[in-house]
Write a protein that holds these residues in place. Structure first.
Motif, PDB file in Angstrom:
ATOM      1  N   GLU A 150      36.570 -16.235  22.716  1.00 57.92           N
ATOM      2  CA  GLU A 150      36.489 -15.128  21.512  1.00 57.92           C
ATOM      3  C   GLU A 150      36.674 -14.238  22.050  1.00 57.92           C
ATOM      4  OE1 GLU A 150      32.953 -12.750  19.217  1.00 57.92           O
ATOM      5  OE2 GLU A 150      32.580 -12.424  21.457  1.00 57.92           O
ATOM      6  N   ALA A 151      37.637 -14.440  23.318  1.00 56.81           N
ATOM      7  CA  ALA A 151      37.625 -13.409  23.776  1.00 56.81           C
ATOM      8  C   ALA A 151      39.283 -13.325  24.101  1.00 56.81           C
ATOM      9  CB  ALA A 151      37.231 -12.873  24.883  1.00 56.81           C
ATOM     10  N   THR A 152      40.194 -14.832  24.653  1.00 54.56           N
ATOM     11  CA  THR A 152      40.724 -14.925  24.893  1.00 54.56           C
ATOM     12  C   THR A 152      41.537 -15.888  23.792  1.00 54.56           C
ATOM     13  OG1 THR A 152      40.896 -17.351  25.850  1.00 54.56           O
ATOM     14  CG2 THR A 152      40.673 -15.650  27.312  1.00 54.56           C
ATOM     15  N   GLN A 153      41.066 -16.408  22.692  1.00 60.50           N
ATOM     16  CA  GLN A 153      41.820 -17.133  21.690  1.00 60.50           C
ATOM     17  C   GLN A 153      42.127 -18.024  21.933  1.00 60.50           C
ATOM     18  OE1 GLN A 153      40.932 -15.946  17.798  1.00 60.50           O
ATOM     19  NE2 GLN A 153      39.598 -15.462  19.276  1.00 60.50           N
ATOM     20  N   GLN A 154      41.729 -19.132  23.358  1.00 56.80           N
ATOM     21  CA  GLN A 154      41.860 -20.128  23.384  1.00 56.80           C
ATOM     22  C   GLN A 154      41.251 -21.392  23.605  1.00 56.80           C
ATOM     23  OE1 GLN A 154      45.232 -20.998  24.206  1.00 56.80           O
ATOM     24  NE2 GLN A 154      45.492 -18.442  23.900  1.00 56.80           N
ATOM     25  N   TRP A 155      41.607 -22.740  23.204  1.00 58.89           N
ATOM     26  CA  TRP A 155      40.154 -23.754  23.675  1.00 58.89           C
ATOM     27  C   TRP A 155      40.027 -23.822  25.242  1.00 58.89           C
ATOM     28  CZ3 TRP A 155      37.808 -25.007  19.139  1.00 58.89           C
ATOM     29  CH2 TRP A 155      38.019 -24.471  18.213  1.00 58.89           C
TER      30      TRP A 155
END
Length: 376
Positions: A150-155
């Motif tokens: 949610e914070a980094t928007q990275q998988w």
């Protein structure tokens, strides 16, 4: 005692001495060659620190040793050999590019079946980890679950203390064990469904028949473009001791591998597969008296798709093979033990360049994360 008897006794003594000397000479000649004394202590002291053979990246396929039936040859109709002779020191001077440490690879639609898992609410990393299946495989294929941070928007693989708004589950389409089949796809669905139920998410699975067909096509491509090259270096006369082999190999950049009887030239980036591998009889490596442990041949091998093209691994293999044959009085042979004809490696080098181009065109460049996963 008469003069004749004394002469016969002297002659008999001389003959006996000659026989003893000849037997001692033959014993020494046929004994395994040993490492030089001035290097033995240094090697024994360094070997424990050098047992750091690189392996596959974390989260990838297992890196289990392959059976001989799984090994594929680039060109079964051609017997490769060394095409030119170089000074043994040249192998130590080859420039090898330095690669940056790669990030952990994620799921990729090029080689993975991917199912989306959309939860009703944001899920904590701790809850996601608690819901993870106990194994990370579906049959013989690697299985993984990733969350969208949610914070980094990275998988990424779920981590404690993080929050995830979406998830995806994936299973690899193919590896050296073959293509994903219907049974493995069903196991993938069961594992992903159980995880989705645990976090209250709605899964969306792709069509099984389409994905299995895609797996077979990818496996066919991989089978046609796999290359694992292996050569025998055989002693011409006296056998070699393990220390003798290690001494000569270490001068060319080899270090002790993770298993007895295995030496590797490591990649410049930690964690990547080795550039070249040299292996010999494990029992000889574990013998009580290594000086009397006899080795008559060693295997020099290169797993082409696992190593970056820019590291010139095939050129390095050729130079290492020549240097070892010259230094240890050996002869280069094919895997059946037949001496190789001269000037036969150039065509293989040309075939490898074509292979590299085809892998590049499929976005599966040799040494890349995806290639290492597929060809494992």
């Amino acid at each position: 005692m008469s003069t004749l008897q004394l002469s016969l006794a002297i002659i008999g003594g001389l003959v006996l001495a000659l026989i003893v000397a000849y037997n001692a000479w033959m014993t020494r000649r046929n004994a395994p060659k040993r490492a030089r004394p001035e290097d033995a202590d240094r090697e024994r002291g360094a070997e424990p620190m050098l047992r750091q053979e690189p392996g596959f990246d974390a989260g990838l396929a297992t890196g289990m040793p392959l059976s001989p039936q799984e090994l594929r040859s680039l060109d079964r109709g051609r017997e490769p050999s060394v095409a030119h002779v170089v000074d043994p020191t040249e192998a130590l001077q080859m420039p090898v590019p330095v690669f940056s440490v790669e990030r952990r690879p994620g799921l990729d639609p090029l080689i993975d079946v991917i199912a989306t898992l959309q939860p009703e609410h944001v899920v904590s990393g701790d809850a996601a980890l608690a819901a993870m299946p106990p194994t990370r495989r579906a049959g013989s294929k690697p299985f993984a679950i990733e969350g969208l941070n949610e914070a980094t928007q990275q998988w990424e693989t779920p981590l404690p203390g993080q929050r995830y708004q979406s998830f995806q589950a994936g299973v690899q389409l193919a590896n050296r064990m073959g293509a994903l089949n219907e049974i493995e796809f069903s196991e993938f669905v069961m594992k992903a469904q159980a995880f989705a139920d645990a976090i209250n998410a709605a899964p969306d699975f792709p069509d099984m028949l389409q994905e299995v067909a895609r797996a077979r096509e990818l496996d066919e491509f991989a089978s046609d473009h796999d290359a694992q090259l292996a050569f025998l270096l055989r002693a011409r006369q006296a056998a070699w001791s393990p220390g003798y082999v290690q001494q000569h190999a270490s001068r060319l950049g080899f270090v002790a591998g993770a298993m007895p009887g295995r030496l590797v030239i490591p990649a410049r980036t930690q964690g990547l597969p080795p550039l070249l591998t040299l292996s010999y009889d494990t029992q000889a490596a574990l013998a009580d008296d290594l000086d009397q442990s006899a080795i008559r041949d060693v295997t020099l091998s290169l797993d082409v798709p696992q190593v970056y093209r820019t590291e010139r691994p095939f050129e390095r293999l050729r130079e290492v093979a020549v240097a070892l044959c010259q230094g240890m009085d050996g002869v280069l042979c094919d895997q059946n033990g037949h001496p190789l004809p001269a000037m036969a490696m150039d065509p293989i080098a040309g075939d490898l360049e074509l292979l590299y181009d085809q892998l590049d065109g499929r976005e599966l460049s040799a040494g890349s994360v995806l290639a290492r996963r597929l060809f494992s």
